[in-house]
Design a protein around this motif. Structure first.
Motif, mmCIF file in Angstrom:
data_model
loop_
_atom_site.group_PDB
_atom_site.id
_atom_site.type_symbol
_atom_site.label_atom_id
_atom_site.label_comp_id
_atom_site.label_asym_id
_atom_site.label_seq_id
_atom_site.Cartn_x
_atom_site.Cartn_y
_atom_site.Cartn_z
ATOM 1 N N VAL A 162 6.321 2.940 -2.577
ATOM 2 C CA VAL A 162 5.780 4.024 -3.381
ATOM 3 C C VAL A 162 5.056 4.994 -2.444
ATOM 4 O O VAL A 162 4.294 4.576 -1.579
ATOM 5 C CB VAL A 162 4.780 3.473 -4.429
ATOM 6 C CG1 VAL A 162 4.143 4.594 -5.218
ATOM 7 C CG2 VAL A 162 5.487 2.497 -5.353
ATOM 8 N N ARG A 163 5.338 6.287 -2.624
ATOM 9 C CA ARG A 163 4.653 7.315 -1.841
ATOM 10 C C ARG A 163 3.958 8.265 -2.810
ATOM 11 O O ARG A 163 4.436 8.476 -3.917
ATOM 12 C CB ARG A 163 5.636 8.104 -0.981
ATOM 13 C CG ARG A 163 6.404 7.232 -0.006
ATOM 14 C CD ARG A 163 7.254 8.019 0.952
ATOM 15 N NE ARG A 163 8.091 9.011 0.280
ATOM 16 C CZ ARG A 163 8.712 10.007 0.915
ATOM 17 N NH1 ARG A 163 8.587 10.149 2.213
ATOM 18 N NH2 ARG A 163 9.469 10.866 0.251
ATOM 19 N N TYR A 164 2.826 8.819 -2.379
ATOM 20 C CA TYR A 164 2.110 9.735 -3.254
ATOM 21 C C TYR A 164 1.437 10.830 -2.439
ATOM 22 O O TYR A 164 1.158 10.666 -1.253
ATOM 23 C CB TYR A 164 1.064 8.985 -4.095
ATOM 24 C CG TYR A 164 -0.133 8.499 -3.307
ATOM 25 C CD1 TYR A 164 -1.322 9.212 -3.328
ATOM 26 C CD2 TYR A 164 -0.073 7.340 -2.548
ATOM 27 C CE1 TYR A 164 -2.418 8.784 -2.609
ATOM 28 C CE2 TYR A 164 -1.151 6.901 -1.827
ATOM 29 C CZ TYR A 164 -2.327 7.626 -1.854
ATOM 30 O OH TYR A 164 -3.405 7.210 -1.123
ATOM 31 N N PHE A 167 -5.091 5.655 -8.623
ATOM 32 C CA PHE A 167 -3.730 5.286 -8.196
ATOM 33 C C PHE A 167 -3.703 3.881 -7.608
ATOM 34 O O PHE A 167 -2.793 3.106 -7.872
ATOM 35 C CB PHE A 167 -3.198 6.302 -7.177
ATOM 36 C CG PHE A 167 -1.805 5.989 -6.715
ATOM 37 C CD1 PHE A 167 -0.721 6.237 -7.545
ATOM 38 C CD2 PHE A 167 -1.568 5.427 -5.477
ATOM 39 C CE1 PHE A 167 0.569 5.940 -7.141
ATOM 40 C CE2 PHE A 167 -0.293 5.128 -5.058
ATOM 41 C CZ PHE A 167 0.783 5.384 -5.895
ATOM 42 N N ARG A 168 -4.721 3.548 -6.823
ATOM 43 C CA ARG A 168 -4.788 2.206 -6.224
ATOM 44 C C ARG A 168 -4.791 1.112 -7.282
ATOM 45 O O ARG A 168 -4.217 0.037 -7.088
ATOM 46 C CB ARG A 168 -6.038 2.087 -5.358
ATOM 47 C CG ARG A 168 -5.704 1.895 -3.907
ATOM 48 C CD ARG A 168 -6.935 1.691 -3.047
ATOM 49 N NE ARG A 168 -7.384 2.987 -2.542
ATOM 50 C CZ ARG A 168 -8.599 3.489 -2.738
ATOM 51 N NH1 ARG A 168 -9.506 2.828 -3.394
ATOM 52 N NH2 ARG A 168 -8.923 4.662 -2.251
ATOM 53 N N ILE A 189 3.790 -0.491 -10.665
ATOM 54 C CA ILE A 189 4.920 0.434 -10.538
ATOM 55 C C ILE A 189 6.185 -0.340 -10.182
ATOM 56 O O ILE A 189 6.186 -1.182 -9.283
ATOM 57 C CB ILE A 189 4.629 1.515 -9.479
ATOM 58 C CG1 ILE A 189 3.424 2.337 -9.901
ATOM 59 C CG2 ILE A 189 5.841 2.419 -9.266
ATOM 60 C CD1 ILE A 189 2.926 3.312 -8.866
ATOM 61 N N ARG A 217 -7.230 9.037 -5.985
ATOM 62 C CA ARG A 217 -6.793 7.972 -5.082
ATOM 63 C C ARG A 217 -7.211 6.595 -5.607
ATOM 64 O O ARG A 217 -6.426 5.641 -5.588
ATOM 65 C CB ARG A 217 -7.389 8.204 -3.692
ATOM 66 C CG ARG A 217 -6.573 7.625 -2.581
ATOM 67 C CD ARG A 217 -7.109 7.946 -1.197
ATOM 68 N NE ARG A 217 -7.078 9.380 -0.916
ATOM 69 C CZ ARG A 217 -8.158 10.132 -0.678
ATOM 70 N NH1 ARG A 217 -9.362 9.595 -0.674
ATOM 71 N NH2 ARG A 217 -8.046 11.408 -0.436
ATOM 72 N N GLU A 264 -1.052 1.119 -8.893
ATOM 73 C CA GLU A 264 0.075 0.913 -7.981
ATOM 74 C C GLU A 264 0.800 -0.432 -8.104
ATOM 75 O O GLU A 264 2.028 -0.459 -8.091
ATOM 76 C CB GLU A 264 -0.389 1.126 -6.535
ATOM 77 C CG GLU A 264 0.759 1.144 -5.567
ATOM 78 C CD GLU A 264 0.292 1.344 -4.134
ATOM 79 O OE1 GLU A 264 1.165 1.501 -3.283
ATOM 80 O OE2 GLU A 264 -0.919 1.333 -3.878
ATOM 81 N N LYS A 307 0.846 -1.190 0.000
ATOM 82 C CA LYS A 307 0.000 0.000 0.000
ATOM 83 C C LYS A 307 0.882 1.239 0.000
ATOM 84 O O LYS A 307 1.811 1.339 0.791
ATOM 85 C CB LYS A 307 -0.887 -0.021 1.244
ATOM 86 C CG LYS A 307 -1.915 1.075 1.272
ATOM 87 C CD LYS A 307 -2.788 0.899 2.505
ATOM 88 C CE LYS A 307 -3.879 1.936 2.550
ATOM 89 N NZ LYS A 307 -3.406 3.294 2.663
ATOM 90 N N GLY A 308 0.608 2.153 -0.922
ATOM 91 C CA GLY A 308 1.388 3.375 -1.010
ATOM 92 C C GLY A 308 1.181 4.261 0.195
ATOM 93 O O GLY A 308 0.075 4.404 0.694
#
Length: 113
Positions: free
Chosen positions: A39-41, A66-67, A73, A63, A70, A2-3
């Motif tokens: 991964v950070r966002y 992105f989920r 990536i 969000r 993710e 999870k980011g």
């Protein structure tokens, strides 16, 4: 995996000034490879794009998109997504396609998808 979210102003500024950026009518993406693990966002929504309801919807759509992306990536990356006025009217899949194209251009996601 999870980011994690970016919360520090210095992280946002680092991406704005030193990161790669890609833009479309629905979204602006800043990305940069990071030394950390994972991964950070972060998500930015200006008051220019509308009231609280519109800004919250834009954040929710970004969000969710992105989920979905993710897991594809590669490596450790930091991202900042900037909502645009059109983001408040877009469906999630439109934002997801734009986000995926931006990440492919940056090299965060493989081209084969």
């Amino acid at each position: 995996m999870k980011g994690q979210t970016l919360k520090e102003n210095k992280d946002f500024r680092r991406l704005y000034y030193r990161g790669k950026n890609e833009a479309s009518s629905a979204l602006v993406t800043y990305g940069m490879k990071s030394r950390g693990n994972g991964v950070r966002y972060g998500i930015t929504t200006s008051k220019k794009i509308g009231g609280a309801v519109e800004r919250n919807r834009a954040r929710r759509v970004i969000r969710a998109a992105f989920r979905n992306i993710e897991p594809q990536i590669n490596g450790s990356w930091d991202f900042v997504f900037v909502a645009r006025t059109r983001t408040t009217k877009c469906k999630e899949d439109v934002v997801e396609r734009a986000m995926l194209a931006h990440m492919k251009a940056m090299g965060a996601v493989d081209e084969e998808d």
